[in-house]
Design a protein around this motif. Structure first.
Motif, mmCIF file in Angstrom:
data_model
loop_
_atom_site.group_PDB
_atom_site.id
_atom_site.type_symbol
_atom_site.label_atom_id
_atom_site.label_comp_id
_atom_site.label_asym_id
_atom_site.label_seq_id
_atom_site.Cartn_x
_atom_site.Cartn_y
_atom_site.Cartn_z
ATOM 1 N N SER A 40 39.502 33.023 38.393
ATOM 2 C CA SER A 40 39.550 34.331 38.901
ATOM 3 C C SER A 40 39.661 34.112 40.509
ATOM 4 O O SER A 40 38.574 33.428 40.823
ATOM 5 N N SER A 100 34.565 44.466 35.905
ATOM 6 C CA SER A 100 35.432 42.992 36.536
ATOM 7 C C SER A 100 34.261 42.147 36.998
ATOM 8 O O SER A 100 33.057 42.664 37.422
ATOM 9 N N VAL A 101 34.565 40.991 36.999
ATOM 10 C CA VAL A 101 34.081 39.936 37.846
ATOM 11 C C VAL A 101 34.951 39.715 39.080
ATOM 12 O O VAL A 101 35.914 39.960 39.066
ATOM 13 N N PRO A 102 34.027 39.265 40.310
ATOM 14 C CA PRO A 102 32.771 38.769 40.488
ATOM 15 C C PRO A 102 31.759 39.962 40.503
ATOM 16 O O PRO A 102 31.992 40.896 40.931
ATOM 17 N N GLU A 142 32.708 44.107 43.577
ATOM 18 C CA GLU A 142 33.917 43.857 44.486
ATOM 19 C C GLU A 142 33.685 42.706 45.382
ATOM 20 O O GLU A 142 32.986 42.762 46.303
ATOM 21 N N SER A 143 34.817 41.854 45.318
ATOM 22 C CA SER A 143 34.640 40.623 45.958
ATOM 23 C C SER A 143 34.570 40.551 47.492
ATOM 24 O O SER A 143 33.787 39.885 48.132
ATOM 25 N N PHE A 196 39.125 36.069 42.775
ATOM 26 C CA PHE A 196 38.353 36.958 43.167
ATOM 27 C C PHE A 196 36.822 36.217 43.383
ATOM 28 O O PHE A 196 35.970 36.335 44.166
ATOM 29 N N LYS A 218 32.828 40.979 27.109
ATOM 30 C CA LYS A 218 31.957 40.788 28.250
ATOM 31 C C LYS A 218 30.458 41.166 27.904
ATOM 32 O O LYS A 218 30.322 41.868 27.066
HETATM 33 N N1 LIG Z 1 38.977 44.249 43.043
HETATM 34 C C1 LIG Z 1 38.137 43.564 42.389
HETATM 35 C C2 LIG Z 1 38.980 42.650 41.386
HETATM 36 C C3 LIG Z 1 38.445 41.652 40.591
HETATM 37 C C4 LIG Z 1 39.390 41.491 39.105
HETATM 38 O O1 LIG Z 1 40.344 41.774 39.083
HETATM 39 N N2 LIG Z 1 38.518 40.707 38.274
HETATM 40 C C5 LIG Z 1 39.257 40.276 36.858
HETATM 41 C C6 LIG Z 1 39.250 38.894 36.906
HETATM 42 S S1 LIG Z 1 40.442 38.027 38.019
HETATM 43 C C7 LIG Z 1 38.301 40.835 35.930
HETATM 44 O O2 LIG Z 1 37.246 40.675 35.810
HETATM 45 N N3 LIG Z 1 39.014 41.732 35.093
HETATM 46 C C8 LIG Z 1 38.546 42.411 34.268
HETATM 47 C C9 LIG Z 1 39.379 42.212 32.914
HETATM 48 O O3 LIG Z 1 40.439 41.338 32.637
HETATM 49 O O4 LIG Z 1 38.939 43.398 32.063
HETATM 50 C C10 LIG Z 1 37.424 42.549 43.220
HETATM 51 O O5 LIG Z 1 37.978 42.103 44.344
HETATM 52 O O6 LIG Z 1 36.348 41.978 42.837
#
Ligand SMILES: N[C@@H](CCC(=O)N[C@@H](CS)C(=O)NCC(=O)O)C(=O)O
Length: 239
Positions: free
Chosen positions: A16, A56-58, A69-70, A18, A43
């Motif tokens: 990721s 979502s991560v991070p 939210e990163s 982020f 998860k």
């Molecule tokens: N807007 C979020 C985007 C984070 C994001 O998209 N993370 C992805 C990994 S790159 C994630 O965890 N996705 C959850 C999933 O695949 O279900 C941020 O800035 O933290």
């Protein structure tokens, strides 16, 4: 002192961008932390409890309290750790607003279509989304010029030193190189079209923190090929 004031845990995923930006800021601010790798197909309860909205991560957990939210995390780390005079975001409110503007621009105009390209179902669709990314780089070049006085004040968005926007953009550096290898698009690398970004990419990649924390490009190449194949409905190559 940096790292004082409670236990810090980062929930992440190696691929990721982020998460990478959060790792960069934690290292730049000298914060010690534990890292937990998440399986995004399954998860953990901790992730779902800490980030029930986006899942979502991070996620950064400081003293038991999650921050999601990163870009929010970057600003939190910048404010909560390190000495007050040594921040990634500029002290001047207008310069701070400019930095936030370009960070949001990057995520919305480049990061979002890049993600769509990664997950596109056909080569044509992927190329169309990548075209948007390449075009949006012209805007980011303008941003880098604004932040550096046309390059006179240094080569980073933060001037001579890495700042908030550099960390935001820095998270994708391994993807920049992987994309060039997988599909030939040279985002940031066109010296004629985006000379400041091309210099930025070189200088950022030379930083110790980048060498240490950016993902291995070969691994990202395999990952990108795997996602392309999966979304194109083909049997993905072994990952
Ligand atoms: N807007 C979020 C985007 C984070 C994001 O998209 N993370 C992805 C990994 S790159 C994630 O965890 N996705 C959850 C999933 O695949 O279900 C941020 O800035 O933290």
């Amino acid at each position: 002192m940096a790292g004082d004031g409670g236990e810090v845990t980062l929930l992440g995923h190696w691929g990721s961008p982020f998460v990478t930006r959060v790792r960069l800021v934690l290292r730049l601010k000298g914060v010690s932390y534990s890292y937990v790798e998440e399986d995004l197909r399954s998860k953990s309860d901790l992730l779902l409890r800490c980030n029930p909205v986006h899942r979502s991560v991070p996620v950064l957990i400081h003293d038991g309290r999650p921050v999601c939210e990163s870009r929010v995390i970057l600003q939190y780390v910048d404010e909560a750790f390190g000495s007050p005079g040594d921040t990634l975001l500029p002290a001047d409110p207008h310069e701070r607003a400019v930095a936030r503007f370009w960070a949001a621009y990057f995520d919305e105009e480049m990061g979002a279509p890049w993600d769509r390209a990664l997950r596109a179902g056909s080569e044509e669709e992927r190329a169309a989304w990548m075209q948007k990314v390449v075009e949006a780089a012209d805007g980011l070049e303008r941003g880098l010029s604004e932040c550096t006085g046309g390059g006179r004040k240094g080569c980073f968005f933060g001037g001579e030193r890495v700042g908030y926007v550099d960390v935001v953009v820095g998270g994708v550096v391994s993807y920049v190189h992987a994309t060039a290898r997988v599909s030939g698009e040279r985002v940031f690398q066109d010296e004629a079209r985006t000379p400041l970004l091309a210099a930025w990419l070189r200088r950022f990649g030379e930083l110790g923190v980048a060498r240490e924390l950016l993902q291995d490009v070969d691994r990202v190449v395999d990952y990108v090929r795997f996602i392309h194949a999966k979304n194109a409905g083909k049997a993905p190559p072994a990952n």
